[in-house]
Scaffold this active site. Structure first.
Site, PDB file in Angstrom:
ATOM      1  N   ARG A 135       0.963  -1.252  -0.065  1.00  0.00           N
ATOM      2  CA  ARG A 135       0.070  -0.323   0.352  1.00  0.00           C
ATOM      3  C   ARG A 135       0.489   0.783  -0.077  1.00  0.00           C
ATOM      4  NH1 ARG A 135      -2.591   4.318   0.666  1.00  0.00           N
ATOM      5  NH2 ARG A 135      -4.719   4.649   1.696  1.00  0.00           N
ATOM      6  N   GLU A 154     -11.026   5.082  -5.406  1.00  0.00           N
ATOM      7  CA  GLU A 154     -11.797   3.582  -5.168  1.00  0.00           C
ATOM      8  C   GLU A 154     -11.846   3.147  -6.176  1.00  0.00           C
ATOM      9  OE1 GLU A 154     -11.487   1.969  -2.419  1.00  0.00           O
ATOM     10  OE2 GLU A 154      -9.718   3.303  -1.307  1.00  0.00           O
ATOM     11  N   ARG A 169      -1.057  -5.468   5.028  1.00  0.00           N
ATOM     12  CA  ARG A 169      -0.186  -4.464   4.023  1.00  0.00           C
ATOM     13  C   ARG A 169       0.773  -3.680   4.200  1.00  0.00           C
ATOM     14  NH1 ARG A 169      -5.213  -2.162   0.706  1.00  0.00           N
ATOM     15  NH2 ARG A 169      -5.410  -0.949   2.801  1.00  0.00           N
TER      16      ARG A 169
END
Length: 172
Positions: free
Chosen positions: A61, A69, A103
């Site tokens: 990330r 998004e 992540r």
């Protein structure tokens, strides 16, 4: 008795100062080893999967940015732009932290190009100042806003954080 307590206090204070200096020095010298690998998939404008030399798949990330998004205005364009920058290429990650989903949060580089900065500079991601203090990213965002690039071409762009929150509320 007073003299003994004063000496004891002085010794403990000195020990604390030495310990603190040693700990800070040791911490500042330790830099996490950069993570390297090939990008094998791009989920959106701030998340991709890296295949390391050990054949381990690691979700990355991008640190201090937030891209639109899926289903959000410029979400597809943001994903495609990041894909063009890094898919199938060797990437170096400067690890910063890990998020709540496991992540790795990091700054990504392809041939010396900072991908985090490129996304913000091109108006395809917000600088996420809530999580980081990065004057360079802030300046790139302000420049993209002035130029009305991509997300900044919209009258009232919705921050991805708000988009996710609204979507979550609608799904309830």
């Amino acid at each position: 008795m007073k003299k003994i307590l004063s000496i004891l206090f002085l010794l403990l204070s000195t020990a604390l100062i030495v310990y603190t200096a040693y700990t800070r020095e040791g911490e500042s010298d330790i830099q996490p080893e950069p993570l390297k690998g090939k990008v094998i998939s791009v989920a959106d404008g701030d998340t991709f999967t890296l295949l390391t030399d050990n054949n381990e798949q690691v979700k990355i990330r991008l640190y201090a940015i937030d891209a639109p998004e899926r289903g959000q205005d410029f979400g597809t364009k943001s994903r495609e732009f990041l894909n063009d920058l890094c898919y199938g290429k060797m990437v170096t990650i400067e690890k910063k932290n890990t998020d709540q989903y496991g992540r790795i949060l990091g700054v990504a580089f392809v041939n010396g190009v900072n991908l985090n900065e490129e996304m913000v500079r091109n108006g395809l991601a917000w600088y996420y100042s809530y999580y980081a203090n990065d004057p360079k990213l802030e300046a790139w965002e302000q420049s993209a806003r002035r130029q009305k690039l991509n997300i900044w071409s919209m009258k009232n762009p919705v921050h991805p954080h708000e988009f996710r929150k609204d979507k979550k509320n609608k799904d309830k």
